[in-house]
Write a protein that holds these residues in place. Structure first.
Motif, PDB file in Angstrom:
ATOM      1  N   GLU A  16      -2.042 -23.133 -15.268  1.00  0.00           N
ATOM      2  CA  GLU A  16      -3.125 -24.102 -15.123  1.00  0.00           C
ATOM      3  C   GLU A  16      -3.997 -24.139 -16.374  1.00  0.00           C
ATOM      4  O   GLU A  16      -4.360 -25.207 -16.870  1.00  0.00           O
ATOM      5  N   GLN A  17      -4.315 -22.972 -16.924  1.00  0.00           N
ATOM      6  CA  GLN A  17      -5.159 -22.917 -18.112  1.00  0.00           C
ATOM      7  C   GLN A  17      -4.421 -23.437 -19.350  1.00  0.00           C
ATOM      8  O   GLN A  17      -5.027 -24.071 -20.220  1.00  0.00           O
ATOM      9  N   LEU A  18      -3.116 -23.174 -19.412  1.00  0.00           N
ATOM     10  CA  LEU A  18      -2.332 -23.689 -20.535  1.00  0.00           C
ATOM     11  C   LEU A  18      -2.245 -25.210 -20.490  1.00  0.00           C
ATOM     12  O   LEU A  18      -2.264 -25.869 -21.535  1.00  0.00           O
ATOM     13  N   ARG A  19      -2.140 -25.783 -19.297  1.00  0.00           N
ATOM     14  CA  ARG A  19      -2.126 -27.247 -19.194  1.00  0.00           C
ATOM     15  C   ARG A  19      -3.402 -27.836 -19.785  1.00  0.00           C
ATOM     16  O   ARG A  19      -3.383 -28.840 -20.501  1.00  0.00           O
ATOM     17  N   GLN A  20      -4.540 -27.197 -19.478  1.00  0.00           N
ATOM     18  CA  GLN A  20      -5.815 -27.675 -20.005  1.00  0.00           C
ATOM     19  C   GLN A  20      -5.864 -27.539 -21.529  1.00  0.00           C
ATOM     20  O   GLN A  20      -6.338 -28.444 -22.225  1.00  0.00           O
ATOM     21  N   LEU A  21      -5.359 -26.413 -22.033  1.00  0.00           N
ATOM     22  CA  LEU A  21      -5.345 -26.199 -23.485  1.00  0.00           C
ATOM     23  C   LEU A  21      -4.465 -27.238 -24.169  1.00  0.00           C
ATOM     24  O   LEU A  21      -4.831 -27.788 -25.216  1.00  0.00           O
ATOM     25  N   GLU A  26      -3.471 -32.176 -27.695  1.00  0.00           N
ATOM     26  CA  GLU A  26      -2.466 -33.231 -27.825  1.00  0.00           C
ATOM     27  C   GLU A  26      -2.645 -34.064 -29.094  1.00  0.00           C
ATOM     28  O   GLU A  26      -1.671 -34.617 -29.616  1.00  0.00           O
ATOM     29  N   HIS A  27      -3.871 -34.157 -29.583  1.00  0.00           N
ATOM     30  CA  HIS A  27      -4.128 -34.981 -30.767  1.00  0.00           C
ATOM     31  C   HIS A  27      -3.875 -34.219 -32.075  1.00  0.00           C
ATOM     32  O   HIS A  27      -3.980 -34.800 -33.157  1.00  0.00           O
ATOM     33  N   THR A  28      -3.543 -32.942 -31.969  1.00  0.00           N
ATOM     34  CA  THR A  28      -3.200 -32.153 -33.164  1.00  0.00           C
ATOM     35  C   THR A  28      -1.881 -31.421 -32.923  1.00  0.00           C
ATOM     36  O   THR A  28      -1.835 -30.175 -32.906  1.00  0.00           O
ATOM     37  N   PRO A  29      -0.789 -32.183 -32.735  1.00  0.00           N
ATOM     38  CA  PRO A  29       0.495 -31.550 -32.390  1.00  0.00           C
ATOM     39  C   PRO A  29       1.070 -30.680 -33.490  1.00  0.00           C
ATOM     40  O   PRO A  29       1.937 -29.855 -33.224  1.00  0.00           O
ATOM     41  N   ASP A  30       0.605 -30.857 -34.726  1.00  0.00           N
ATOM     42  CA  ASP A  30       1.144 -30.059 -35.827  1.00  0.00           C
ATOM     43  C   ASP A  30       0.571 -28.646 -35.867  1.00  0.00           C
ATOM     44  O   ASP A  30       1.060 -27.803 -36.612  1.00  0.00           O
ATOM     45  N   ARG A  31      -0.476 -28.404 -35.093  1.00  0.00           N
ATOM     46  CA  ARG A  31      -1.095 -27.082 -35.073  1.00  0.00           C
ATOM     47  C   ARG A  31      -0.476 -26.256 -33.958  1.00  0.00           C
ATOM     48  O   ARG A  31      -0.430 -26.675 -32.808  1.00  0.00           O
ATOM     49  N   ALA A  32      -0.012 -25.070 -34.286  1.00  0.00           N
ATOM     50  CA  ALA A  32       0.628 -24.216 -33.287  1.00  0.00           C
ATOM     51  C   ALA A  32      -0.384 -23.724 -32.264  1.00  0.00           C
ATOM     52  O   ALA A  32      -1.570 -23.539 -32.574  1.00  0.00           O
ATOM     53  N   LEU A  33       0.087 -23.512 -31.057  1.00  0.00           N
ATOM     54  CA  LEU A  33      -0.748 -22.886 -30.041  1.00  0.00           C
ATOM     55  C   LEU A  33      -0.993 -21.422 -30.415  1.00  0.00           C
ATOM     56  O   LEU A  33      -0.258 -20.847 -31.221  1.00  0.00           O
ATOM     57  N   PRO A  34      -2.022 -20.798 -29.865  1.00  0.00           N
ATOM     58  CA  PRO A  34      -2.230 -19.374 -30.119  1.00  0.00           C
ATOM     59  C   PRO A  34      -1.003 -18.558 -29.706  1.00  0.00           C
ATOM     60  O   PRO A  34      -0.184 -19.000 -28.900  1.00  0.00           O
ATOM     61  N   PRO A  75       6.019 -33.836 -26.354  1.00  0.00           N
ATOM     62  CA  PRO A  75       5.663 -35.178 -25.880  1.00  0.00           C
ATOM     63  C   PRO A  75       4.693 -35.101 -24.717  1.00  0.00           C
ATOM     64  O   PRO A  75       4.742 -34.173 -23.906  1.00  0.00           O
ATOM     65  N   SER A  76       3.809 -36.077 -24.627  1.00  0.00           N
ATOM     66  CA  SER A  76       2.847 -36.116 -23.534  1.00  0.00           C
ATOM     67  C   SER A  76       3.559 -36.365 -22.220  1.00  0.00           C
ATOM     68  O   SER A  76       4.669 -36.904 -22.181  1.00  0.00           O
TER      69      SER A  76
END
Length: 240
Positions: A16-21, A26-34, A75-76
């Motif tokens: 649930e928290q990852l979905r929010q993150l 979504e507007h910065t797809p080139d940046r990796a997640l933590p 993809p969204s």
């Protein structure tokens, strides 16, 4: 942080928290997640729970991974759920089942009319992942994939408001305080029955049979409701 922290949080909480993150990024797809370690520390769960949640998101097409580079937003989703902040946060499992019985048969019916081939393929993959769980008594992982399966049907319905309602009800359903009751209500015979329901659901959705899909979902939820009631009453009778 250990893989199994002493906390009531679980993989569903992490998901649930990852979905929010992901929605925020979504507007910065080139940046990796933590990293997994950073996510585990941020959300207060173990790395195992983070990996399980990421597996679900990857299967859904929300994220993609590149060796040595990290995890990125993919993809969204076909539709994004609305944020319904005014829905009640306090309830009980029987009320949740009543709400699901009103909502999810309709979602299954709409999914049979609107689901794409890709969405149907996702439902089938999620069922395969649910069946592959080892050991079978791993309730946390079973709930994770089961919830993802039902959410895939909700998304395939193509109605943002109903998807938002589904997410709100599902969040109440997954309250850690009720996890022991949910685990007690889960038996091998019941799991086999639920598997039959799930298979029929996907079949009716794939064959564009909305009335049959709704009926299969209603039968499934009634069986879940009955199992919870029997378990709850059994526990009450055992109390001194």
């Amino acid at each position: 942080m250990n893989d199994t922290p002493e906390t009531s949080r679980n993989s569903s909480t992490a998901l649930e928290q990852l979905r929010q993150l992901i929605q925020q990024q979504e507007h910065t797809p080139d940046r990796a997640l933590p990293t997994e370690r950073e996510l585990a520390e941020r959300f207060g769960v173990g790395r195992r729970e983070i990996r399980r949640a990421l597996d679900v998101l990857e299967e859904e097409g929300r994220i993609w991974r590149k060796q040595g580079k990290g995890t990125f937003v993919g993809p969204s989703a076909p539709v994004q759920p609305l944020v319904l902040q005014d829905l009640p946060h306090q309830s009980n499992l029987l009320e949740v089942m009543e709400a699901r019985l009103q909502l999810e048969p309709g979602l299954a019916s709409l999914a049979a009319l609107r689901a794409t081939k890709e969405q149907i393929a996702l439902m089938k993959r999620l069922l395969e992942r649910m069946h592959a769980i080892t050991p079978p008594e791993d309730g946390d992982q079973h709930e994770l994939w089961d919830s993802a399966f039902h959410r895939a049907i909700a998304e395939a319905a193509g109605n943002r408001l109903m998807l938002g309602l589904f997410d709100a009800v599902d969040a109440v359903r997954r309250d850690p305080g009720w996890q022991h009751l949910r685990v007690q209500a889960r038996t091998p015979a019941r799991l086999d029955n639920y598997d039959n329901h799930h298979q029929r659901l996907v079949m009716h959705i794939a064959q564009r049979q909305p009335h049959e899909a709704a009926a299969a979902m209603r039968e499934h939820l009634l069986a879940l409701q009955q199992a919870l009631m029997e378990t709850l009453y059994s526990r009450q009778e055992e109390m001194p």
